[in-house]
Write a protein that holds these residues in place. Structure first.
Motif, short mmCIF file in Angstrom:
data_model
loop_
_atom_site.label_atom_id
_atom_site.label_comp_id
_atom_site.label_asym_id
_atom_site.label_seq_id
_atom_site.Cartn_x
_atom_site.Cartn_y
_atom_site.Cartn_z
N TYR A 1 0.84 -1.19 0.00
CA TYR A 1 0.00 0.00 0.00
C TYR A 1 0.88 1.24 0.00
CZ TYR A 1 -3.66 -3.22 1.48
OH TYR A 1 -4.55 -4.25 1.53
N LEU B 1 -2.10 5.75 2.67
CA LEU B 1 -3.55 5.61 2.77
C LEU B 1 -4.05 6.53 3.89
CD1 LEU B 1 -3.90 1.72 2.66
CD2 LEU B 1 -4.28 3.33 0.79
N PHE C 1 -8.56 4.78 6.01
CA PHE C 1 -8.68 3.34 5.93
C PHE C 1 -9.07 2.78 7.29
CE2 PHE C 1 -4.42 4.13 7.36
CZ PHE C 1 -4.19 3.15 8.31
N THR D 1 -14.90 3.89 -2.31
CA THR D 1 -14.41 2.90 -1.35
C THR D 1 -13.97 1.64 -2.06
OG1 THR D 1 -16.66 2.11 -0.99
CG2 THR D 1 -15.83 3.76 0.55
N MET E 1 -8.84 -4.78 4.55
CA MET E 1 -8.57 -3.35 4.65
C MET E 1 -9.65 -2.62 3.86
SD MET E 1 -6.31 -0.97 5.70
CE MET E 1 -4.68 -1.67 5.74
N ILE F 1 -10.79 0.92 2.37
CA ILE F 1 -10.06 2.11 1.94
C ILE F 1 -11.05 3.11 1.35
CG2 ILE F 1 -8.23 2.99 0.43
CD1 ILE F 1 -7.21 -0.02 0.40
N ASP G 1 -11.25 6.84 -0.72
CA ASP G 1 -10.54 7.86 -1.50
C ASP G 1 -11.53 8.98 -1.78
OD1 ASP G 1 -8.51 9.07 -2.86
OD2 ASP G 1 -8.68 7.82 -4.65
#
Length: 157
Positions: free
Chosen positions: A19, A22, A25, A127, A151, A153, A155
């Protein structure tokens, strides 16, 4: 997606990509017990496990601002991520034939990601979900204990 072996079980669906940075998250674990249906033969040994998560829905929720009891800074907005994990297992049957059988199930998951204080409600939130680890172990000849680490995440656009 990568394939890896642990204790003679081949796992498919784990993301082995490193990764980058991030900012938004959350790591979640989903543990569950999966029992094969009565129509299927008993389990002697697990051979392969496939996992594929899929996000079904996401929703922005308004939260209080402050610090949670766990010490997490809560900014006033979270994105709730709801989805399904498609889980499939291949196993050797507990019979003289030693044939291979598969069984599958869909498991729901839900998690939240804290968004920044300066979050604009007109922003687009994208997501995604990534599987970090899978662990499966037979409990008896009918049921398997599973733990999937993922995980979530977010954005912001």
């Amino acid at each position: 997606m990568a394939t890896h072996m642990r204790e003679l079980i081949e796992y498919h669906g784990v993301n082995r990509c490193a990764y980058g940075k991030l900012p938004y998250f959350k790591q979640i674990n989903r543990d569950f017990t999966f029992c094969v249906s009565m129509q299927k033969p008993d389990i002697e040994q697990i051979v392969k496990v496939w996992v594929k998560p899929d996000i079904v829905q996401q929703k922005i929720v308004v939260t209080p601002i402050g610090t949670s009891l766990e010490g997490q800074r809560v900014t006033g907005y979270k994105v709730m991520v709801m989805g399904d994990i498609m889980y499939k297992v291949e196993y050797v049957v507990l019979e003289a034939s030693q044939s291979l059988h598969t069984a599958h199930v869909t498991i729901p998951f839900c998690g939240d990601i804290v968004l920044p204080e300066e979050f604009n409600t007109n922003s687009i939130v994208i997501t995604s979900v990534s599987v970090e680890d899978i662990y499966s172990e037979p409990m008896d000849t009918r049921c398997i204990y599973n733990n999937i680490t993922m995980m979530l995440i977010a954005d912001l656009c």
